[in-house]
Design a protein around this motif. Structure first.
Motif, PDB file in Angstrom:
ATOM      1  N   ASP A 146     -10.152 -59.703 -10.680  1.00  0.00           N
ATOM      2  CA  ASP A 146      -9.316 -58.504 -10.760  1.00  0.00           C
ATOM      3  C   ASP A 146     -10.170 -57.237 -10.632  1.00  0.00           C
ATOM      4  N   LEU A 147     -11.330 -57.229 -11.287  1.00  0.00           N
ATOM      5  CA  LEU A 147     -12.213 -56.060 -11.201  1.00  0.00           C
ATOM      6  C   LEU A 147     -12.763 -55.888  -9.787  1.00  0.00           C
ATOM      7  N   LEU A 148     -13.055 -56.990  -9.112  1.00  0.00           N
ATOM      8  CA  LEU A 148     -13.533 -56.902  -7.731  1.00  0.00           C
ATOM      9  C   LEU A 148     -12.457 -56.304  -6.839  1.00  0.00           C
ATOM     10  N   ALA A 149     -11.209 -56.735  -7.011  1.00  0.00           N
ATOM     11  CA  ALA A 149     -10.113 -56.166  -6.217  1.00  0.00           C
ATOM     12  C   ALA A 149      -9.964 -54.673  -6.488  1.00  0.00           C
ATOM     13  N   GLN A 150     -10.095 -54.270  -7.759  1.00  0.00           N
ATOM     14  CA  GLN A 150      -9.996 -52.855  -8.105  1.00  0.00           C
ATOM     15  C   GLN A 150     -11.135 -52.046  -7.486  1.00  0.00           C
ATOM     16  N   TRP A 151     -12.311 -52.651  -7.360  1.00  0.00           N
ATOM     17  CA  TRP A 151     -13.443 -51.954  -6.748  1.00  0.00           C
ATOM     18  C   TRP A 151     -13.222 -51.791  -5.246  1.00  0.00           C
ATOM     19  N   ILE A 152     -12.688 -52.808  -4.611  1.00  0.00           N
ATOM     20  CA  ILE A 152     -12.481 -52.782  -3.162  1.00  0.00           C
ATOM     21  C   ILE A 152     -11.431 -51.744  -2.760  1.00  0.00           C
ATOM     22  N   ALA A 153     -10.327 -51.686  -3.490  1.00  0.00           N
ATOM     23  CA  ALA A 153      -9.143 -50.928  -3.055  1.00  0.00           C
ATOM     24  C   ALA A 153      -9.433 -49.499  -2.615  1.00  0.00           C
ATOM     25  N   PRO A 154     -10.118 -48.677  -3.406  1.00  0.00           N
ATOM     26  CA  PRO A 154     -10.305 -47.278  -2.981  1.00  0.00           C
ATOM     27  C   PRO A 154     -11.355 -47.089  -1.899  1.00  0.00           C
ATOM     28  N   ARG A 155     -12.034 -48.156  -1.520  1.00  0.00           N
ATOM     29  CA  ARG A 155     -13.120 -48.035  -0.538  1.00  0.00           C
ATOM     30  C   ARG A 155     -12.713 -48.518   0.852  1.00  0.00           C
ATOM     31  N   LEU A 156     -11.460 -48.865   1.023  1.00  0.00           N
ATOM     32  CA  LEU A 156     -10.970 -49.294   2.332  1.00  0.00           C
ATOM     33  C   LEU A 156     -10.630 -48.074   3.175  1.00  0.00           C
ATOM     34  N   THR A 157     -11.161 -48.025   4.375  1.00  0.00           N
ATOM     35  CA  THR A 157     -10.889 -46.903   5.274  1.00  0.00           C
ATOM     36  C   THR A 157      -9.793 -47.271   6.266  1.00  0.00           C
ATOM     37  N   GLU A 158      -9.083 -46.275   6.732  1.00  0.00           N
ATOM     38  CA  GLU A 158      -8.035 -46.512   7.729  1.00  0.00           C
ATOM     39  C   GLU A 158      -8.673 -46.815   9.078  1.00  0.00           C
ATOM     40  N   GLN A 159      -8.032 -47.718   9.811  1.00  0.00           N
ATOM     41  CA  GLN A 159      -8.442 -48.029  11.171  1.00  0.00           C
ATOM     42  C   GLN A 159      -7.424 -47.432  12.140  1.00  0.00           C
ATOM     43  N   ARG A 160      -7.804 -47.297  13.383  1.00  0.00           N
ATOM     44  CA  ARG A 160      -6.864 -46.784  14.375  1.00  0.00           C
ATOM     45  C   ARG A 160      -5.618 -47.656  14.398  1.00  0.00           C
ATOM     46  N   ALA A 161      -4.449 -47.005  14.461  1.00  0.00           N
ATOM     47  CA  ALA A 161      -3.184 -47.740  14.391  1.00  0.00           C
ATOM     48  C   ALA A 161      -3.092 -48.806  15.483  1.00  0.00           C
ATOM     49  N   GLN A 162      -3.544 -48.474  16.704  1.00  0.00           N
ATOM     50  CA  GLN A 162      -3.508 -49.453  17.792  1.00  0.00           C
ATOM     51  C   GLN A 162      -4.402 -50.653  17.497  1.00  0.00           C
ATOM     52  N   HIS A 163      -5.533 -50.390  16.855  1.00  0.00           N
ATOM     53  CA  HIS A 163      -6.441 -51.486  16.524  1.00  0.00           C
ATOM     54  C   HIS A 163      -5.863 -52.353  15.413  1.00  0.00           C
ATOM     55  N   GLU A 164      -5.188 -51.730  14.454  1.00  0.00           N
ATOM     56  CA  GLU A 164      -4.539 -52.515  13.410  1.00  0.00           C
ATOM     57  C   GLU A 164      -3.476 -53.426  14.014  1.00  0.00           C
ATOM     58  N   ARG A 165      -2.713 -52.902  14.968  1.00  0.00           N
ATOM     59  CA  ARG A 165      -1.700 -53.738  15.623  1.00  0.00           C
ATOM     60  C   ARG A 165      -2.356 -54.883  16.375  1.00  0.00           C
ATOM     61  N   LEU A 166      -3.484 -54.614  17.034  1.00  0.00           N
ATOM     62  CA  LEU A 166      -4.199 -55.684  17.740  1.00  0.00           C
ATOM     63  C   LEU A 166      -4.656 -56.769  16.771  1.00  0.00           C
ATOM     64  N   ILE A 167      -5.207 -56.378  15.636  1.00  0.00           N
ATOM     65  CA  ILE A 167      -5.665 -57.360  14.651  1.00  0.00           C
ATOM     66  C   ILE A 167      -4.499 -58.200  14.155  1.00  0.00           C
ATOM     67  N   GLU A 168      -3.397 -57.555  13.807  1.00  0.00           N
ATOM     68  CA  GLU A 168      -2.256 -58.286  13.266  1.00  0.00           C
ATOM     69  C   GLU A 168      -1.638 -59.203  14.315  1.00  0.00           C
ATOM     70  N   TYR A 169      -1.550 -58.725  15.552  1.00  0.00           N
ATOM     71  CA  TYR A 169      -0.990 -59.576  16.602  1.00  0.00           C
ATOM     72  C   TYR A 169      -1.901 -60.770  16.864  1.00  0.00           C
ATOM     73  N   THR A 170      -3.219 -60.545  16.890  1.00  0.00           N
ATOM     74  CA  THR A 170      -4.158 -61.646  17.116  1.00  0.00           C
ATOM     75  C   THR A 170      -4.078 -62.655  15.985  1.00  0.00           C
ATOM     76  N   PHE A 171      -3.908 -62.186  14.757  1.00  0.00           N
ATOM     77  CA  PHE A 171      -3.776 -63.085  13.610  1.00  0.00           C
ATOM     78  C   PHE A 171      -2.505 -63.917  13.743  1.00  0.00           C
ATOM     79  N   ARG A 172      -1.408 -63.281  14.155  1.00  0.00           N
ATOM     80  CA  ARG A 172      -0.166 -64.035  14.372  1.00  0.00           C
ATOM     81  C   ARG A 172      -0.337 -65.041  15.493  1.00  0.00           C
TER      82      ARG A 172
END
Length: 289
Positions: A146-172
């Protein structure tokens, strides 16, 4: 025979579900440990106990310190550890790796990396403190996750929306079948074939054909590692390979062993990791479109 180790998975907080596929707590209290890591997806992992070596190159690479990361492995990675060995970790999606590190996955493949060199010295201080508290008995494995998840959360940066769609589509796409059609992947992406190959390699570590081939082998081994293989699972495996010798060759190439169901010994931890929630999560992305 008693189990050699325990491996417990926890669901990440809902707000991290796109970045963290699973949190895990692992304990193996033998003095000497040898096994393999499938390296299907990235991880951030803390080691309160244990150090050892990864055996992938000409010389063994040391695994020691409070926190490590891995982007993935092209094939299963043999390792040896001096126990006892305990780990607190997060299995990262390709989006999670990119958002946490800002680095291409493919340039960090096939090795364990001191986490501080990728995500800054803050992780070293956090990991050292958490590991001390864990060793003192002040934290359970669940509390540490739980503490590791709390540490990670505020340190995630946004990625380009098109790249996020590419990642999600590739995962699907990866989850759509054991043998997904590469042309279907390219048809669903907003880039040229060459750009798509470059971006998939950047975020997933391997080009689409190699990525599909590895996941086919790892997921087939995962199904074969289940205590009971359903008729549906057996039919899916049979349709994904030319024949059984082809399946055995591919699983041996990417997993380093012949599945127990087919007469091979199989390392116990590797078998357990093949049933990881991060592989199970591919089922959540079956539908393309």
């Amino acid at each position: 025979m008693p189990s050699l180790f325990s491996l417990t998975y926890y669901d990440p907080p809902p707000e991290l579900a796109r970045h963290v596929l699973a949190l895990f707590h692992f304990e193996w209290d033998e003095p000497a440990i040898a096994d393999r890591h499938p390296g299907a997806l990235g991880q951030l992992v803390l080691f309160p106990y244990g150090s050892g070596h990864l055996h992938m190159g000409a010389e063994p690479a040391a695994i020691r310190g409070d926190a490590h990361m891995l982007a993935g492995f092209e094939t299963a990675a043999p390792f040896t550890m001096d126990g006892p060995w305990h780990a607190i970790g997060a299995s990262l999606s390709p989006l999670g790796w990119a958002a946490l590190t800002g680095e291409p996955a493919n340039t960090h493949f096939n090795r364990f990396i001191p986490a501080g060199s990728l995500i800054g010295p803050e992780i070293n201080d956090f990991a050292a403190d958490l590991n001390v508290r864990y060793r003192a008995g002040d934290l359970s494995g669940k509390q540490a996750c739980d503490l590791l998840a709390q540490w990670i959360a505020p340190r995630l940066t946004e990625q380009r929306a098109q790249h996020e769609r590419l990642i999600e589509y590739t995962f699907r796409w990866l989850g759509s079948s054991l043998n997904p059609d590469v042309d279907l992947l390219f048809a669903g992406l907003d880039y040229s074939r060459r750009q798509s190959e470059r971006l998939v390699t950047r975020y997933f570590g391997l080009a689409p054909v190699a990525l599909a081939r590895k996941y086919r082998a790892v997921r087939a081994a995962s199904l074969l590692a289940q205590p009971e293989l359903t008729d549906e699972g057996e039919a899916e495996i049979a349709s994904a390979f030319y024949d059984q010798p082809h399946m055995i060759r591919e699983i041996r190439r990417y997993c380093g062993y012949t599945p127990t169901r087919l007469g091979g010994p199989g390392e116990p931890l590797f078998q357990a990791m093949l049933r990881m929630k991060n592989l199970e999560r591919l089922k959540d992305f079956r539908r393309i479109g």
